[in-house]
Design a protein around this motif. Structure first.
Motif, PDB file in Angstrom:
ATOM      1  N   ASP A   1       0.822  -1.215   0.000  1.00  0.00           N
ATOM      2  CA  ASP A   1       0.000   0.000   0.000  1.00  0.00           C
ATOM      3  C   ASP A   1       0.855   1.264   0.000  1.00  0.00           C
ATOM      4  O   ASP A   1       0.540   2.239  -0.689  1.00  0.00           O
ATOM      5  CB  ASP A   1      -0.932   0.014   1.216  1.00  0.00           C
ATOM      6  CG  ASP A   1      -1.956  -1.116   1.193  1.00  0.00           C
ATOM      7  OD1 ASP A   1      -2.147  -1.757   0.143  1.00  0.00           O
ATOM      8  OD2 ASP A   1      -2.564  -1.364   2.258  1.00  0.00           O
TER       9      ASP A   1
ATOM     10  N   TRP B   1       2.554   1.681  -3.451  1.00  0.00           N
ATOM     11  CA  TRP B   1       1.499   1.929  -4.429  1.00  0.00           C
ATOM     12  C   TRP B   1       1.020   3.379  -4.353  1.00  0.00           C
ATOM     13  O   TRP B   1       0.951   4.074  -5.365  1.00  0.00           O
ATOM     14  CB  TRP B   1       0.329   0.970  -4.196  1.00  0.00           C
ATOM     15  CG  TRP B   1      -0.637   0.978  -5.322  1.00  0.00           C
ATOM     16  CD1 TRP B   1      -1.767   1.744  -5.443  1.00  0.00           C
ATOM     17  CD2 TRP B   1      -0.554   0.204  -6.508  1.00  0.00           C
ATOM     18  NE1 TRP B   1      -2.392   1.482  -6.631  1.00  0.00           N
ATOM     19  CE2 TRP B   1      -1.671   0.540  -7.303  1.00  0.00           C
ATOM     20  CE3 TRP B   1       0.348  -0.755  -6.979  1.00  0.00           C
ATOM     21  CZ2 TRP B   1      -1.906  -0.048  -8.545  1.00  0.00           C
ATOM     22  CZ3 TRP B   1       0.104  -1.336  -8.212  1.00  0.00           C
ATOM     23  CH2 TRP B   1      -1.006  -0.975  -8.972  1.00  0.00           C
ATOM     24  N   SER B   2       0.711   3.828  -3.148  1.00  0.00           N
ATOM     25  CA  SER B   2       0.187   5.192  -3.008  1.00  0.00           C
ATOM     26  C   SER B   2       1.248   6.239  -3.324  1.00  0.00           C
ATOM     27  O   SER B   2       0.953   7.251  -3.958  1.00  0.00           O
ATOM     28  CB  SER B   2      -0.400   5.418  -1.610  1.00  0.00           C
ATOM     29  OG  SER B   2       0.608   5.407  -0.631  1.00  0.00           O
TER      30      SER B   2
ATOM     31  N   THR C   1       2.016   6.255  -7.262  1.00  0.00           N
ATOM     32  CA  THR C   1       0.911   6.722  -8.113  1.00  0.00           C
ATOM     33  C   THR C   1       0.518   8.170  -7.797  1.00  0.00           C
ATOM     34  O   THR C   1      -0.340   8.736  -8.474  1.00  0.00           O
ATOM     35  CB  THR C   1      -0.340   5.829  -7.982  1.00  0.00           C
ATOM     36  OG1 THR C   1      -0.750   5.774  -6.619  1.00  0.00           O
ATOM     37  CG2 THR C   1      -0.091   4.432  -8.538  1.00  0.00           C
TER      38      THR C   1
ATOM     39  N   LYS D   1      -0.348   6.501 -12.566  1.00  0.00           N
ATOM     40  CA  LYS D   1      -1.530   5.764 -13.012  1.00  0.00           C
ATOM     41  C   LYS D   1      -1.458   4.301 -12.599  1.00  0.00           C
ATOM     42  O   LYS D   1      -0.440   3.639 -12.797  1.00  0.00           O
ATOM     43  CB  LYS D   1      -1.644   5.839 -14.531  1.00  0.00           C
ATOM     44  CG  LYS D   1      -1.917   7.236 -15.049  1.00  0.00           C
ATOM     45  CD  LYS D   1      -2.042   7.234 -16.565  1.00  0.00           C
ATOM     46  CE  LYS D   1      -2.449   8.548 -17.131  1.00  0.00           C
ATOM     47  NZ  LYS D   1      -1.710   9.706 -16.804  1.00  0.00           N
ATOM     48  N   GLU D   2      -2.565   3.822 -12.048  1.00  0.00           N
ATOM     49  CA  GLU D   2      -2.687   2.401 -11.755  1.00  0.00           C
ATOM     50  C   GLU D   2      -2.873   1.665 -13.071  1.00  0.00           C
ATOM     51  O   GLU D   2      -3.547   2.165 -13.970  1.00  0.00           O
ATOM     52  CB  GLU D   2      -3.898   2.157 -10.849  1.00  0.00           C
ATOM     53  CG  GLU D   2      -3.775   2.820  -9.495  1.00  0.00           C
ATOM     54  CD  GLU D   2      -4.979   2.572  -8.606  1.00  0.00           C
ATOM     55  OE1 GLU D   2      -6.064   2.241  -9.126  1.00  0.00           O
ATOM     56  OE2 GLU D   2      -4.826   2.702  -7.382  1.00  0.00           O
TER      57      GLU D   2
ATOM     58  N   GLN E   1      -2.534  -2.704 -13.947  1.00  0.00           N
ATOM     59  CA  GLN E   1      -3.182  -3.956 -13.608  1.00  0.00           C
ATOM     60  C   GLN E   1      -2.137  -4.939 -13.116  1.00  0.00           C
ATOM     61  O   GLN E   1      -0.954  -4.805 -13.417  1.00  0.00           O
ATOM     62  CB  GLN E   1      -3.916  -4.540 -14.816  1.00  0.00           C
ATOM     63  CG  GLN E   1      -4.789  -5.726 -14.471  1.00  0.00           C
ATOM     64  CD  GLN E   1      -5.640  -6.185 -15.643  1.00  0.00           C
ATOM     65  OE1 GLN E   1      -5.712  -5.542 -16.670  1.00  0.00           O
ATOM     66  NE2 GLN E   1      -6.287  -7.315 -15.468  1.00  0.00           N
TER      67      GLN E   1
ATOM     68  N   LEU F   1       2.051  -0.250 -12.181  1.00  0.00           N
ATOM     69  CA  LEU F   1       1.641   1.153 -12.189  1.00  0.00           C
ATOM     70  C   LEU F   1       2.671   1.951 -12.974  1.00  0.00           C
ATOM     71  O   LEU F   1       3.759   1.458 -13.265  1.00  0.00           O
ATOM     72  CB  LEU F   1       1.520   1.694 -10.755  1.00  0.00           C
ATOM     73  CG  LEU F   1       2.777   1.705  -9.878  1.00  0.00           C
ATOM     74  CD1 LEU F   1       3.628   2.950 -10.107  1.00  0.00           C
ATOM     75  CD2 LEU F   1       2.386   1.602  -8.423  1.00  0.00           C
TER      76      LEU F   1
ATOM     77  N   VAL G   1      -5.884  -4.852  -9.581  1.00  0.00           N
ATOM     78  CA  VAL G   1      -5.050  -3.728  -9.991  1.00  0.00           C
ATOM     79  C   VAL G   1      -3.893  -3.707  -8.998  1.00  0.00           C
ATOM     80  O   VAL G   1      -2.823  -4.229  -9.286  1.00  0.00           O
ATOM     81  CB  VAL G   1      -5.857  -2.407 -10.036  1.00  0.00           C
ATOM     82  CG1 VAL G   1      -4.959  -1.233 -10.383  1.00  0.00           C
ATOM     83  CG2 VAL G   1      -6.989  -2.522 -11.047  1.00  0.00           C
ATOM     84  N   LYS G   2      -4.102  -3.163  -7.796  1.00  0.00           N
ATOM     85  CA  LYS G   2      -3.101  -3.275  -6.723  1.00  0.00           C
ATOM     86  C   LYS G   2      -3.274  -4.662  -6.114  1.00  0.00           C
ATOM     87  O   LYS G   2      -4.401  -5.102  -5.872  1.00  0.00           O
ATOM     88  CB  LYS G   2      -3.325  -2.197  -5.665  1.00  0.00           C
ATOM     89  CG  LYS G   2      -2.368  -2.304  -4.493  1.00  0.00           C
ATOM     90  CD  LYS G   2      -2.563  -1.183  -3.479  1.00  0.00           C
ATOM     91  CE  LYS G   2      -3.854  -1.341  -2.761  1.00  0.00           C
ATOM     92  NZ  LYS G   2      -4.026  -0.388  -1.651  1.00  0.00           N
TER      93      LYS G   2
END
Length: 158
Positions: free
Chosen positions: A87, A90-91, A94, A99-100, A102, A106, A144-145
């Motif tokens: 997490d 990812w955060s 992005t 952009k996310e 799949q 990303l 996605v994530k």
């Protein structure tokens, strides 16, 4: 100096990119910078290139313009032990225009592709039980994530 160093071509925003990546990866440092001189097509004093390290991996950032944008043909994989770590990366990666995509992929705001991958995925996908590994693969393909708990559930058939 490591034997092979990835070189990243940035569209005149290499300093911003290095600062961005250094803010995300705790173990980071810039070890060398060079600048354009008088008579070059870029204003003198503008960053030409910089060597930087993220989590022990050396990179070379080249600050040279829009001629060669990033594509998905090259990506960097960040292995994560926990969902909290997934997490976090990812955060952060992005943020501000990233952009996310799949399956844990990303693109960051510079267009560089990343795979944020739980370390347990290699265990799931290489398991000799093809049904279990197939369930994990099918679950991953719908995400996605990546969600470690959901992947474990699929792998275990629950």
């Amino acid at each position: 100096m490591q034997k092979i160093t990835p070189s990243l071509w940035f569209n005149m925003n290499a300093e911003e990119a290095i600062s961005f990546y250094s803010s995300i990866f705790k173990n980071s440092k810039v070890t060398d910078k060079s600048y354009y001189g008088e008579g070059s097509p870029i204003p003198a004093g503008t960053l030409l290139a910089a060597t930087f390290h993220l989590e022990g991996q050396e990179f070379l950032a080249i600050n040279a313009g829009p001629q060669f944008p990033f594509t998905e043909a090259i990506s960097f994989t960040v292995y994560c032990e926990t969902q909290e770590e997934v997490d976090y990366y990812w955060s952060k990666l992005t943020a501000d225009g990233g952009k996310e995509v799949q399956c844990g992929w990303l693109k960051d705001k510079f267009g560089l592709s990343w795979q944020i991958t739980p370390t347990i995925m290699s265990k799931f996908l290489s398991d000799p039980d093809k049904e279990k590994s197939g369930r994990a693969m099918q679950a991953m393909m719908k995400m996605v994530k990546l969600d470690i708990a959901a992947l474990e559930k699929a792998f275990n058939g629950k």
